[in-house]
Every structure is written in C-alpha cells, then in structure tokens.
Write a protein that holds these residues in place. Sequence first.
Motif, PDB file in Angstrom:
ATOM      1  N   GLN A  20      46.915  61.157 -39.665  1.00  0.00           N
ATOM      2  CA  GLN A  20      46.470  61.988 -41.584  1.00  0.00           C
ATOM      3  C   GLN A  20      47.921  62.304 -41.839  1.00  0.00           C
ATOM      4  OE1 GLN A  20      44.664  66.008 -42.992  1.00  0.00           O
ATOM      5  NE2 GLN A  20      42.785  64.086 -43.541  1.00  0.00           N
ATOM      6  N   GLN A  22      49.676  64.028 -45.229  1.00  0.00           N
ATOM      7  CA  GLN A  22      49.589  64.293 -46.163  1.00  0.00           C
ATOM      8  C   GLN A  22      50.898  65.128 -46.526  1.00  0.00           C
ATOM      9  OE1 GLN A  22      47.555  68.369 -44.142  1.00  0.00           O
ATOM     10  NE2 GLN A  22      49.694  69.417 -44.524  1.00  0.00           N
ATOM     11  N   TYR A  66      52.816  63.925 -40.933  1.00  0.00           N
ATOM     12  CA  TYR A  66      51.914  63.215 -40.284  1.00  0.00           C
ATOM     13  C   TYR A  66      51.206  63.970 -38.764  1.00  0.00           C
ATOM     14  CZ  TYR A  66      50.063  59.493 -38.398  1.00  0.00           C
ATOM     15  OH  TYR A  66      49.358  57.748 -37.244  1.00  0.00           O
ATOM     16  N   ASN A 190      40.550  66.634 -50.667  1.00  0.00           N
ATOM     17  CA  ASN A 190      42.633  66.149 -50.580  1.00  0.00           C
ATOM     18  C   ASN A 190      43.091  66.856 -51.202  1.00  0.00           C
ATOM     19  OD1 ASN A 190      40.219  62.783 -51.802  1.00  0.00           O
ATOM     20  ND2 ASN A 190      41.496  62.858 -50.184  1.00  0.00           N
ATOM     21  N   TYR A 278      48.536  67.746 -50.715  1.00  0.00           N
ATOM     22  CA  TYR A 278      47.350  66.530 -51.315  1.00  0.00           C
ATOM     23  C   TYR A 278      47.083  65.446 -49.910  1.00  0.00           C
ATOM     24  CZ  TYR A 278      45.201  62.055 -52.205  1.00  0.00           C
ATOM     25  OH  TYR A 278      44.455  60.828 -52.793  1.00  0.00           O
ATOM     26  N   HIS A 279      46.297  65.714 -49.424  1.00  0.00           N
ATOM     27  CA  HIS A 279      45.229  65.217 -47.990  1.00  0.00           C
ATOM     28  C   HIS A 279      45.303  64.155 -48.428  1.00  0.00           C
ATOM     29  CE1 HIS A 279      44.953  69.378 -45.868  1.00  0.00           C
ATOM     30  NE2 HIS A 279      45.415  69.543 -46.905  1.00  0.00           N
ATOM     31  N   PHE A 280      46.008  62.363 -47.536  1.00  0.00           N
ATOM     32  CA  PHE A 280      45.486  61.535 -47.648  1.00  0.00           C
ATOM     33  C   PHE A 280      44.364  60.989 -46.741  1.00  0.00           C
ATOM     34  CE2 PHE A 280      50.088  61.754 -49.404  1.00  0.00           C
ATOM     35  CZ  PHE A 280      49.964  60.225 -50.542  1.00  0.00           C
ATOM     36  N   ASN A 281      43.682  60.587 -46.860  1.00  0.00           N
ATOM     37  CA  ASN A 281      42.208  59.822 -45.856  1.00  0.00           C
ATOM     38  C   ASN A 281      42.566  59.165 -45.014  1.00  0.00           C
ATOM     39  OD1 ASN A 281      40.598  60.002 -49.082  1.00  0.00           O
ATOM     40  ND2 ASN A 281      40.262  57.714 -49.212  1.00  0.00           N
TER      41      ASN A 281
END
Length: 286
Positions: A20, A22, A66, A190, A278-281
């Motif tokens: 993930q 972010q 990451y 997110n 902000y967390h990306f998918n």
Amino acid sequence: MKHISIVFMALLIGTMSYAQLQVSVSSGYAIGSATMKLGETINISESESSYGSYGEGVNFQIRGTYFFNKSFGVDVGLGYLQGTDQTVSKVSLPSNEVEAVGRARAFGGSASVVYRFTNNIYGRFGALIKVAGKTEAVVSNKSVFSEEEANAVGVPFGSYSQTNYVEDFHGQFPLGFVGALGYKYQLTTNLSVFAEAEYYGISLKRKDSEIQEFNTDIVLADGTVAVSSLYSLDNLPDGYYKETTYVDNLSHTNTDTSKKLAEKVPYSSFGINFGITYHFNKLAKK
C-alpha cells in the motif's frame, strides 16, 4: 532450488497482497535539543552565554510511505524548516548596542523504515540530510563615536554609526538521524489524521558565508541621518568580507583574513507534528 523459488514467490505474492502507498502532509513545531553555545549577551554588569539550536522552529513536511505488509514499510520525506531567531550577540553598553540573531531557512530530506505496532500506533527511524538552504544572520550594530572619532568624522559628539547587514551561511553535506513515534486515527477508507513526536539529531559544519545586504549610516544624536550609506555592499569597511571561507586548518603565516576556522552548529530538535494522510487503494487484492 525449486523449494527456494516457491518460498520466494510466496513471499512476493504475500507482500503484494498488502502493498500500500500513502502520502502525508504535516506541520509542527520543534524546540532545540542538544543545544550548544551560539553567542553571548553582554551588558554593563555581566556577560552571559546564549545556548540554542537552529533546528528550533516551524516545519512543513510531505512524505510518501510504501508498506510491504501490515507492519513494515519505507518512508521518504521532504521538509522545510522556518527556524526561530537564535541570539548570536546581544550587547547593551553605553557606547555600543548590538542585536545579532541567526535563523535557519532550510530544506531537508529523510529516508526511514516504518513499523506499525498496532493499527493506530507506529514508529519510524532513519537517516536525515540537509538538501538546501542557509543559516541567515541579521545584525544591527550601533556604535557611539568617542569625542576624537566625532571630530575626525566632522559630526557633533554623541553621534554614532548604525550598521545593518545580512549574512548567509552555508554548510557541508551533513548526515543525521530522525526518529518518530505517532498515533494515527482513521477517518475514512482513504483518509486518516495523525499526531507524532519527532526527533532530529543533526549538526552542520560551515563551509562558507556571503554578505547579502550591508549599510552603514552616520547618525546624529537626535536621530537625523548625517551621512547615508557611508559603507555598502560594494564598499565594505575594513574587517568585513563579502565572502568568507571556512577551513579545517589555518597556517600561522596565513594572510588571507577572509578564511576562518570551520565550526559545527547544532540543528537537533524535538517536536510535535500534526498531519493528514491519504491512503491509496492496495496495489493488489488478497
């Protein structure tokens, strides 16, 4: 060999399952840590050392993180420090008044390892470098003429010279330590907010300096400017140099007075940051 390949592929698939990315932005305030003597305060009755760190001040950061799995990740960050004024010299005498402060205006970068202790608590530690910037010195010097000096200049006794200048100091490439412990609160899938305590351990060895602004006026006792810009950046008085180089060794036969022995100045600090992430998918599904 076949078994090793199977294990490697299993680890790779497992890592990608949780991978993930972010991005975080934050701001905070830090106080000096591992402070050193930066200057002196002098008045008619005593002298006192001034201690501090140029790492004190407001900072702004953007970081990318990451995560390889639920616990471990790597973090790369870029930050800006708007340092607070540190006293370099403060003189309050009948014939001389000096106000000299130094402050950091610096960009730094970091690379860290991140570990999640729980879903909310995390820690990170790694290396810290200075990417760009300066330590800015702002100096005001009021020097009252003696009667002999006033006569030589042609002004009444009680007149004085008022010198103001700005000098930028640059350092060699430094390497330091950064560590932080934080708490994250999830708002949505997110978005999350966080607060963290952060420590910077770093000092900077001076490389060179350059005077950016310089002006000396001759002022009468009532505040009237008798001579404007007696000295300027293009006409510096004796003892001042537009550029100064800092070296580790100076020969006793050296005649270049624009060279000085190098010194280290502290940038270490301990601060509190607040920010949003902000967390990306996830890059791959389980």
